[in-house]
Design an enzyme around this catalytic site. Structure first.
Site, short mmCIF file in Angstrom:
data_model
loop_
_atom_site.label_atom_id
_atom_site.label_comp_id
_atom_site.label_asym_id
_atom_site.label_seq_id
_atom_site.Cartn_x
_atom_site.Cartn_y
_atom_site.Cartn_z
N LYS A 1 0.80 -1.23 0.00
CA LYS A 1 0.00 0.00 0.00
C LYS A 1 0.83 1.28 0.00
CE LYS A 1 -4.44 -0.92 2.09
NZ LYS A 1 -5.27 -0.73 3.28
N ASP B 1 -10.22 3.81 2.01
CA ASP B 1 -10.51 3.19 3.32
C ASP B 1 -11.27 4.15 4.24
OD1 ASP B 1 -9.50 0.62 3.02
OD2 ASP B 1 -7.46 1.21 3.57
#
Ligand code: NAP
Length: 295
Positions: free
Chosen positions: A79, A115
């Site tokens: 990520k 997210d």
């Protein structure tokens, strides 16, 4: 709820591909969730889990950009390093310092982080309230906490208090959030008297630590007597779905938001970017709720 199209969608040269890059991916719920959503809407898309070793990330992403991919998700351990492999990174993802969703348009790869917005949408849709002007206490200062805190500040939360086992990490995160422009974030020692004082004036309590996650299901991130009935309580842990914290909160009469909501709504945001369509979230919940990996 909509039912799946009876005709199977052909895999052919027009199939738009979407993937998940990470390693390992054996337990990921995203392929089931997205492929169900594509089938429900009759879209000629296919979502593939693609395990990639760290040393191959640049080669794989360069190849994907030349293929029929609409984009992809990124998970552990890529990520952060994925940002070096992209043509552009959205400002919120830059502030978070991590990318979980990539779009590919005309061969150009752009990174986003959905997210935090997934968390906010789950509070709105499942918890039935807006985060605007709310006082929020977050437990934890890891990767998920970073995405959530940055997004809460951007989306108009009034106050964010962060408590973490390692207090220095809470200070660092609060400082980074405040440097984005709004001085709305502070830290609280992870000690009962301090937590109790802040919780008295808190609307939403969010657990972003991994405490309570399988295989340590019985654990609660704060002393149970501190949870009071005036709170909306969210736990982003989704394995198990019903954590100890949510059990206690239910007994005290709190409104609850399970971690599956964040997972589904972060996926729904990516789905919209790749297809231009609203995601069928009921079908996505259904697809992962029935998955054996989630208890
Ligand atoms: P991470 O970066 O490793 O952060 C873990 C956090 O938990 C840190 O704040 C850490 O505190 C705290 N922690 C760990 N063990 C602890 C303990 N025994 N006592 C107190 N605090 C403890 O992990 P992450 O990526 O943020 O993920 C955290 C959790 O969120 C995981 O359970 C993950 O599955 C879940 N998650 C859910 C979603 C969703 O879509 N629902 C998305 C992402 C993550 P220290 O700083 O002191 O180490």
């Amino acid at each position: 709820m909509r039912t799946e199209t009876s005709n199977p969608i052909p895999i052919d040269t027009r199939t738009r591909l979407v993937g998940l890059l990470g390693q390992p991916l054996g337990h990921s719920l995203s392929p089931a969730m997205h492929n169900r959503a594509f089938r429900i809407l009759g879209l000629n898309y296919c979502y593939l889990p693609i395990e990639v070793a760290d040393r191959d990330l640049k080669t794989v992403t360069a190849g994907i950009a030349k293929m029929n991919f609409a984009g992809y998700n990124v998970t552990i351990p890529h990520k952060i390093r994925i940002m070096d492999c992209l043509d552009a990174v959205d400002p919120l993802a830059q502030a978070i310092g991590a990318v979980n969703t990539v779009t590919i348009r005309n061969g150009r790869s752009t990174g986003y982080n959905t997210d935090g917005i997934g968390f906010v949408r789950s509070i709105e849709a499942v918890g039935g309230l807006s985060i605007k002007e709310k006082s929020i206490m977050m437990l934890g200062s890891g990767g998920a906490a970073r995405a959530i805190a940055m997004t809460l500040a951007q989306q108009g939360a009034a106050r964010i208090a962060i408590a973490n086992r390692t207090e220095a990490k809470a200070h660092a995160l609060a400082g980074d959030v405040n440097r984005q422009g709004r001085e709305c974030c502070r830290t609280v020692p992870m000690e009962p008297p301090a937590l109790e004082t802040v919780l008295r004036h808190t609307d939403i309590l969010v657990n972003t630590t991994s405490v309570g996650m399988h295989p340590r299901e019985g654990e609660c991130p704060i002393p149970e007597h501190l949870v009071h009935g005036g709170l909306v309580v969210c736990d982003i842990v989704y394995n198990p779905r019903q954590t100890r914290l949510l059990d206690i909160a239910r007994q005290k009469g709190c409104r609850l938001v399970e971690g599956l909501g964040m997972l589904v709504y972060q996926g729904a945001a990516g789905f919209r970017m790749w297809t231009g369509l609203e995601a069928p979230v009921d079908a996505m919940f259904d697809a992962i709720g029935q998955n054996a990996a989630v208890k």
